[in-house]
Write a protein that holds these residues in place. Structure first.
Motif, PDB file in Angstrom:
ATOM      1  N   ALA A   1       2.596   2.478  -3.369  1.00 15.59           N
ATOM      2  CA  ALA A   1       1.773   2.968  -4.481  1.00 15.59           C
ATOM      3  C   ALA A   1       2.177   4.379  -4.887  1.00 15.59           C
ATOM      4  O   ALA A   1       2.269   5.280  -4.055  1.00 15.59           O
ATOM      5  CB  ALA A   1       0.304   2.933  -4.089  1.00 15.59           C
ATOM      6  N   GLY A   2       2.465   4.553  -6.175  1.00 14.51           N
ATOM      7  CA  GLY A   2       2.778   5.862  -6.719  1.00 14.51           C
ATOM      8  C   GLY A   2       4.200   6.320  -6.503  1.00 14.51           C
ATOM      9  O   GLY A   2       4.537   7.476  -6.821  1.00 14.51           O
TER      10      GLY A   2
ATOM     11  N   ALA B   1       0.828  -1.206   0.000  1.00 10.19           N
ATOM     12  CA  ALA B   1       0.000   0.000   0.000  1.00 10.19           C
ATOM     13  C   ALA B   1       0.864   1.259   0.000  1.00 10.19           C
ATOM     14  O   ALA B   1       0.571   2.235  -0.708  1.00 10.19           O
ATOM     15  CB  ALA B   1      -0.924  -0.017   1.213  1.00 10.19           C
TER      16      ALA B   1
ATOM     17  N   ASP C   1       4.125  -3.919  -9.382  1.00 10.38           N
ATOM     18  CA  ASP C   1       2.796  -3.516  -9.854  1.00 10.38           C
ATOM     19  C   ASP C   1       2.114  -2.586  -8.851  1.00 10.38           C
ATOM     20  O   ASP C   1       1.412  -1.639  -9.236  1.00 10.38           O
ATOM     21  CB  ASP C   1       1.922  -4.745 -10.100  1.00 10.38           C
ATOM     22  CG  ASP C   1       2.345  -5.532 -11.327  1.00 10.38           C
ATOM     23  OD1 ASP C   1       3.101  -4.988 -12.156  1.00 10.38           O
ATOM     24  OD2 ASP C   1       1.926  -6.701 -11.452  1.00 10.38           O
ATOM     25  N   ALA C   2       2.328  -2.852  -7.567  1.00 11.83           N
ATOM     26  CA  ALA C   2       1.732  -1.994  -6.541  1.00 11.83           C
ATOM     27  C   ALA C   2       2.310  -0.586  -6.601  1.00 11.83           C
ATOM     28  O   ALA C   2       1.599   0.405  -6.405  1.00 11.83           O
ATOM     29  CB  ALA C   2       1.950  -2.595  -5.158  1.00 11.83           C
ATOM     30  N   ALA C   3       3.607  -0.495  -6.870  1.00 12.94           N
ATOM     31  CA  ALA C   3       4.234   0.823  -6.980  1.00 12.94           C
ATOM     32  C   ALA C   3       3.702   1.582  -8.181  1.00 12.94           C
ATOM     33  O   ALA C   3       3.511   2.803  -8.131  1.00 12.94           O
ATOM     34  CB  ALA C   3       5.749   0.672  -7.074  1.00 12.94           C
ATOM     35  N   GLY C   4       3.496   0.885  -9.284  1.00 10.91           N
ATOM     36  CA  GLY C   4       2.901   1.511 -10.456  1.00 10.91           C
ATOM     37  C   GLY C   4       3.909   1.897 -11.523  1.00 10.91           C
ATOM     38  O   GLY C   4       5.127   1.757 -11.345  1.00 10.91           O
TER      39      GLY C   4
END
Length: 332
Positions: free
Chosen positions: A49-50, A46, A68-71
């Motif tokens: 993310a970003g 979480a 993938d969570a980082a984006g």
């Protein structure tokens, strides 16, 4: 730069040496996990993310799920370590994410630790201290807690990179001839008189062996029960790299008496230590202290931050891992 544009986000997954994280605070939206304990996986995903960069440790598994969570804005994984076996290099490369590490700055402290463990194992310091702390009666005798003398004893080094070469330099003070095994032989100026040997020949001729080879798919459990059996009876083994030496095989070698002593600084499934190894009196066990000096941990943190700041400025990270090494099996 657009002064109204959002600042890039950087996640630091573990407490750094004092003042190191402050260097990031003015350059980014710093998400700093100020704890010696790892982030729980769900919280790690979480919080990532970003993010533009992740400053990770060996306990953080950097896989497709985390990437993938980082984006898509993620540009760097800066590992606070020399090793990067916790990172899926292929997945990073596929996403255009650079990977950096912290080589060089921990060489001397880790070599010092290898020698500390070697001396503790050969001179049975752990056993002696446990005896004194237990309060059990004891008396000096000519045969009491006899160890192995290092002076003039051949030293084998498996993995003659920066740390292995630093271990070899220290052997000169003990008059120990050095043999080593690397995938490739070193130039003569780096060998400094050490002999390059095939692995099995090195094992057979090394009453003392220090393992500093990095963990890759090719080196996982490279020193297993069969290879330990090829070492001379009464040999001493020091492992500075998790996963390269089979810890259960080390415990079996100690139990059988084939190994006189062994020392391990970090473990394949940290923080777990095999019960069979804990049961061995002549096993010297350290909780991953190779680089644990104030100066070295400061330098490692600063180098990791240097890589992050370079990427935020649009530059190449100074200690990028390139080309990616073969990916080791994931730690469970």
């Amino acid at each position: 730069m657009n002064e109204h544009a959002p600042r890039p986000a950087v996640l630091v997954t573990r407490r750094l040496a004092p003042g190191v994280a402050d260097r990031l605070a003015t350059a980014c939206d710093l998400r700093y996990h100020d704890s010696e304990q790892p982030l729980p996986r769900a919280e790690l995903l979480a919080t990532a993310a970003g993010c533009t960069a992740l400053l990770t440790t060996l306990d953080d598994t950097v896989d497709t799920e985390l990437l993938d969570a980082a984006g898509p804005g993620l540009r760097l994984v800066a590992n606070h370590a020399v090793g990067t076996h916790n990172i899926d290099h292929a997945a990073c490369a596929a996403r255009g994410v650079a990977v950096s590490h912290t080589p060089g700055v921990l060489t001397e402290s880790t070599a010092d630790m290898a020698w500390a463990l070697l001396l503790a194992a050969t001179r049975r310091l752990g056993e002696g201290e446990r005896l004194l702390r237990s309060g059990r009666p004891w008396v000096w005798a000519p045969t009491f807690l006899l160890g192995v003398e290092l002076s003039g004893t051949p030293l084998g080094i498996l993995g003659m990179g920066r740390i292995g070469r630093a271990v070899a330099r220290r052997a000169a003070g003990f008059g120990m001839p050095v043999g080593y095994h690397n995938r490739n032989r070193l130039p003569a100026d780096l060998e400094r008189g050490a002999r390059h040997l095939p692995l099995d020949d090195l094992l057979a001729s090394s009453p003392v062996l220090v393992v500093t080879a990095p963990l890759t798919a090719a080196t996982r459990h490279l020193v297993d029960a069969e290879r330990i059996a090829r070492m001379p009876a009464g040999a001493v083994l020091v492992s500075m790299t998790a996963g390269v030496v089979d810890e259960e095989a080390v415990a079996a070698g100690l139990a059988s008496g084939h190994l006189f002593a062994a020392a391990v600084d970090n473990f394949e499934h940290e923080p777990a230590v095999p019960a069979a190894l804990l049961a061995q009196e002549r096993a010297v066990l350290a909780p991953h202290l190779g680089s644990a000096t104030v100066r070295t941990r400061q330098a490692m943190g600063d180098l990791a931050v240097d890589n992050v700041l370079a990427v935020l400025a649009g530059a190449e990270p100074p200690t990028r891992v390139s080309p990616p090494p073969p990916t080791a099996a994931p730690r469970s």
